[in-house]
Design a protein around this motif. Structure first.
Motif, mmCIF file in Angstrom:
data_model
loop_
_atom_site.group_PDB
_atom_site.id
_atom_site.type_symbol
_atom_site.label_atom_id
_atom_site.label_comp_id
_atom_site.label_asym_id
_atom_site.label_seq_id
_atom_site.Cartn_x
_atom_site.Cartn_y
_atom_site.Cartn_z
ATOM 1 N N GLY A 17 5.564 -87.183 -79.953
ATOM 2 C CA GLY A 17 5.213 -86.658 -78.636
ATOM 3 C C GLY A 17 4.283 -85.481 -78.760
ATOM 4 O O GLY A 17 4.289 -84.754 -79.744
ATOM 5 N N GLY A 18 3.446 -85.299 -77.764
ATOM 6 C CA GLY A 18 2.505 -84.193 -77.809
ATOM 7 C C GLY A 18 1.991 -83.866 -76.430
ATOM 8 O O GLY A 18 2.176 -84.621 -75.488
ATOM 9 N N ASP A 19 1.406 -82.715 -76.318
ATOM 10 C CA ASP A 19 0.751 -82.320 -75.074
ATOM 11 C C ASP A 19 -0.404 -81.413 -75.469
ATOM 12 O O ASP A 19 -0.787 -81.364 -76.625
ATOM 13 C CB ASP A 19 1.732 -81.640 -74.109
ATOM 14 N N SER A 20 -0.937 -80.711 -74.529
ATOM 15 C CA SER A 20 -2.095 -79.869 -74.829
ATOM 16 C C SER A 20 -1.708 -78.454 -75.236
ATOM 17 O O SER A 20 -2.567 -77.598 -75.351
ATOM 18 C CB SER A 20 -3.014 -79.811 -73.602
ATOM 19 N N SER A 21 -0.392 -78.200 -75.453
ATOM 20 C CA SER A 21 0.046 -76.825 -75.699
ATOM 21 C C SER A 21 -0.575 -76.228 -76.946
ATOM 22 O O SER A 21 -1.000 -75.070 -76.950
ATOM 23 C CB SER A 21 1.575 -76.766 -75.785
ATOM 24 N N ASP A 22 -0.641 -76.999 -78.033
ATOM 25 C CA ASP A 22 -1.265 -76.463 -79.236
ATOM 26 C C ASP A 22 -2.768 -76.308 -79.073
ATOM 27 O O ASP A 22 -3.352 -75.324 -79.527
ATOM 28 C CB ASP A 22 -0.974 -77.376 -80.435
ATOM 29 N N LEU A 23 -3.405 -77.285 -78.437
ATOM 30 C CA LEU A 23 -4.846 -77.182 -78.218
ATOM 31 C C LEU A 23 -5.195 -75.906 -77.464
ATOM 32 O O LEU A 23 -6.260 -75.330 -77.679
ATOM 33 C CB LEU A 23 -5.348 -78.394 -77.421
ATOM 34 N N ASN A 24 -4.303 -75.463 -76.602
ATOM 35 C CA ASN A 24 -4.574 -74.287 -75.786
ATOM 36 C C ASN A 24 -3.946 -73.015 -76.351
ATOM 37 O O ASN A 24 -3.920 -71.992 -75.676
ATOM 38 C CB ASN A 24 -4.100 -74.531 -74.354
ATOM 39 N N ASP A 25 -3.454 -73.098 -77.578
ATOM 40 C CA ASP A 25 -2.845 -71.946 -78.248
ATOM 41 C C ASP A 25 -3.766 -71.530 -79.397
ATOM 42 O O ASP A 25 -3.892 -72.248 -80.390
ATOM 43 C CB ASP A 25 -1.464 -72.344 -78.772
ATOM 44 N N ALA A 26 -4.406 -70.398 -79.268
ATOM 45 C CA ALA A 26 -5.393 -69.971 -80.260
ATOM 46 C C ALA A 26 -4.775 -69.833 -81.640
ATOM 47 O O ALA A 26 -5.373 -70.239 -82.644
ATOM 48 C CB ALA A 26 -6.037 -68.651 -79.832
ATOM 49 N N GLU A 27 -3.587 -69.265 -81.742
ATOM 50 C CA GLU A 27 -2.949 -69.080 -83.047
ATOM 51 C C GLU A 27 -2.608 -70.424 -83.675
ATOM 52 O O GLU A 27 -2.808 -70.626 -84.877
ATOM 53 C CB GLU A 27 -1.672 -68.237 -82.896
ATOM 54 N N ALA A 28 -2.116 -71.366 -82.872
ATOM 55 C CA ALA A 28 -1.755 -72.683 -83.400
ATOM 56 C C ALA A 28 -2.965 -73.438 -83.917
ATOM 57 O O ALA A 28 -2.859 -74.240 -84.852
ATOM 58 C CB ALA A 28 -1.057 -73.510 -82.307
ATOM 59 N N MET A 29 -4.126 -73.182 -83.338
ATOM 60 C CA MET A 29 -5.327 -73.932 -83.703
ATOM 61 C C MET A 29 -6.237 -73.207 -84.686
ATOM 62 O O MET A 29 -7.096 -73.834 -85.311
ATOM 63 C CB MET A 29 -6.130 -74.250 -82.433
ATOM 64 N N THR A 30 -6.071 -71.896 -84.835
ATOM 65 C CA THR A 30 -7.003 -71.147 -85.679
ATOM 66 C C THR A 30 -6.316 -70.217 -86.663
ATOM 67 O O THR A 30 -6.992 -69.553 -87.453
ATOM 68 C CB THR A 30 -7.983 -70.321 -84.824
ATOM 69 N N GLY A 31 -4.993 -70.148 -86.637
ATOM 70 C CA GLY A 31 -4.270 -69.226 -87.500
ATOM 71 C C GLY A 31 -4.089 -69.740 -88.918
ATOM 72 O O GLY A 31 -4.643 -70.772 -89.318
ATOM 73 N N ARG A 32 -3.283 -69.016 -89.687
ATOM 74 C CA ARG A 32 -3.083 -69.338 -91.100
ATOM 75 C C ARG A 32 -2.490 -70.734 -91.292
ATOM 76 O O ARG A 32 -2.903 -71.479 -92.193
ATOM 77 C CB ARG A 32 -2.167 -68.281 -91.734
ATOM 78 N N GLU A 33 -1.505 -71.101 -90.464
ATOM 79 C CA GLU A 33 -0.889 -72.425 -90.602
ATOM 80 C C GLU A 33 -1.873 -73.531 -90.244
ATOM 81 O O GLU A 33 -1.842 -74.614 -90.844
ATOM 82 C CB GLU A 33 0.365 -72.523 -89.737
ATOM 83 N N ALA A 34 -2.738 -73.268 -89.275
ATOM 84 C CA ALA A 34 -3.751 -74.262 -88.913
ATOM 85 C C ALA A 34 -4.707 -74.505 -90.075
ATOM 86 O O ALA A 34 -5.097 -75.640 -90.346
ATOM 87 C CB ALA A 34 -4.519 -73.802 -87.672
ATOM 88 N N LEU A 35 -5.089 -73.435 -90.764
ATOM 89 C CA LEU A 35 -5.952 -73.577 -91.932
ATOM 90 C C LEU A 35 -5.244 -74.336 -93.056
ATOM 91 O O LEU A 35 -5.842 -75.201 -93.719
ATOM 92 C CB LEU A 35 -6.381 -72.197 -92.432
ATOM 93 N N ALA A 36 -3.950 -74.035 -93.259
ATOM 94 C CA ALA A 36 -3.192 -74.719 -94.312
ATOM 95 C C ALA A 36 -3.027 -76.193 -93.998
ATOM 96 O O ALA A 36 -3.187 -77.061 -94.869
ATOM 97 C CB ALA A 36 -1.820 -74.050 -94.484
ATOM 98 N N ASP A 37 -2.700 -76.503 -92.745
ATOM 99 C CA ASP A 37 -2.586 -77.905 -92.332
ATOM 100 C C ASP A 37 -3.906 -78.631 -92.534
ATOM 101 O O ASP A 37 -3.953 -79.745 -93.057
ATOM 102 C CB ASP A 37 -2.193 -77.992 -90.850
ATOM 103 N N GLY A 38 -4.983 -77.999 -92.110
ATOM 104 C CA GLY A 38 -6.290 -78.627 -92.209
ATOM 105 C C GLY A 38 -6.685 -78.904 -93.650
ATOM 106 O O GLY A 38 -7.214 -79.973 -93.970
ATOM 107 N N ALA A 39 -6.398 -77.952 -94.531
ATOM 108 C CA ALA A 39 -6.714 -78.145 -95.941
ATOM 109 C C ALA A 39 -5.927 -79.318 -96.519
ATOM 110 O O ALA A 39 -6.456 -80.121 -97.300
ATOM 111 C CB ALA A 39 -6.421 -76.867 -96.726
ATOM 112 N N ALA A 40 -4.654 -79.442 -96.121
ATOM 113 C CA ALA A 40 -3.822 -80.550 -96.605
ATOM 114 C C ALA A 40 -4.326 -81.888 -96.082
ATOM 115 O O ALA A 40 -4.314 -82.899 -96.803
ATOM 116 C CB ALA A 40 -2.368 -80.324 -96.185
ATOM 117 N N ILE A 41 -4.767 -81.916 -94.832
ATOM 118 C CA ILE A 41 -5.301 -83.149 -94.249
ATOM 119 C C ILE A 41 -6.574 -83.560 -94.980
ATOM 120 O O ILE A 41 -6.765 -84.740 -95.317
ATOM 121 C CB ILE A 41 -5.567 -82.959 -92.744
ATOM 122 N N LEU A 42 -7.463 -82.608 -95.231
ATOM 123 C CA LEU A 42 -8.699 -82.911 -95.955
ATOM 124 C C LEU A 42 -8.398 -83.433 -97.358
ATOM 125 O O LEU A 42 -9.035 -84.375 -97.836
ATOM 126 C CB LEU A 42 -9.580 -81.669 -96.036
#
Length: 209
Positions: free
Chosen positions: A66-91
């Motif tokens: 399930g999902g909604d737009s809450s993370d998309l509209n949360d600057a920390e969720a999309m640009t913070g340290r965890e977002a960078l770590a998630d992105g690196a793992a996905i890449l």
């Protein structure tokens, strides 16, 4: 909307500016590279899911949470340290390594490398937002909760919404969703799905023109 339009609308239109700042780029440069990276990463993800049944199942498991737009509209969720770590793992999962991903995407320097990671997280968040609610309430889940067809699905969705509303009131802070799926690939078992959407359906909002 295409992925670039989804991101343009996120955070009241400020996603690109905030992502760029997190990477140490100007807003114009940040928007330019993320607008290039995100569609390429989405295409790579789609191709991997198409060629790898385990990756496809893991992607479906992630979206069915399930999902909604809450993370998309949360600057920390999309640009913070965890977002960078998630992105690196996905890449790393999609390209074999973050370095290989950056080379394939044409990312130059540390700042654009960070932008590539944030782009990967953004793709997963956009997919979750555009598919999560639709995939979370399936006929199979309705059967598991007693069946009854469409009415049961609607009532179940309403109950879920009420419970989530109560949880939001009680919870001190919303926990950020994790968008990596490499762990799911190692631990997930194939579910019995009453309806398995096609990849074109899953990605249709990402590649709209």
């Amino acid at each position: 909307m295409a992925i670039t339009d989804i991101l343009s609308a996120a955070q009241d239109g400020h996603y690109y500016a905030k992502a760029a700042a997190a990477c140490g780029l100007s807003e114009a440069d940040g928007k330019r590279v993320i607008s290039r990276f995100a569609p390429a990463i989405a295409s790579k993800l789609k191709a991997k899911a198409q060629s790898d049944a385990e990756a496809f199942e893991a992607l479906l498991d992630l979206l069915e949470e399930g999902g909604d737009s809450s993370d998309l509209n949360d600057a920390e969720a999309m640009t913070g340290r965890e977002a960078l770590a998630d992105g690196a793992a996905i890449l790393d999962e999609l390209y074999g390594s973050k370095a290989a991903a950056e080379k394939s995407l044409g990312a130059e320097g540390e700042a654009e490398g960070k932008a590539a990671a944030l782009s990967a997280t953004a793709v997963m968040a956009a997919l979750a937002a555009s598919n999560g609610a639709r995939l979370a309430s399936t006929p199979q889940q309705a059967a598991e909760t007693g069946g009854g067809g469409l009415l049961s699905i609607i009532l179940g969705a309403l109950l879920k919404g009420l419970l989530q509303g109560a949880q939001r009131q009680l919870a001190p802070k919303r926990r950020r969703r994790r968008y990596t799926y490499s762990t799911r690939r190692r631990t997930t078992t194939r579910r019995r799905r009453t309806r398995t959407p096609g990849l074109d359906d899953i990605f249709k909002d990402i590649f709209k023109t």
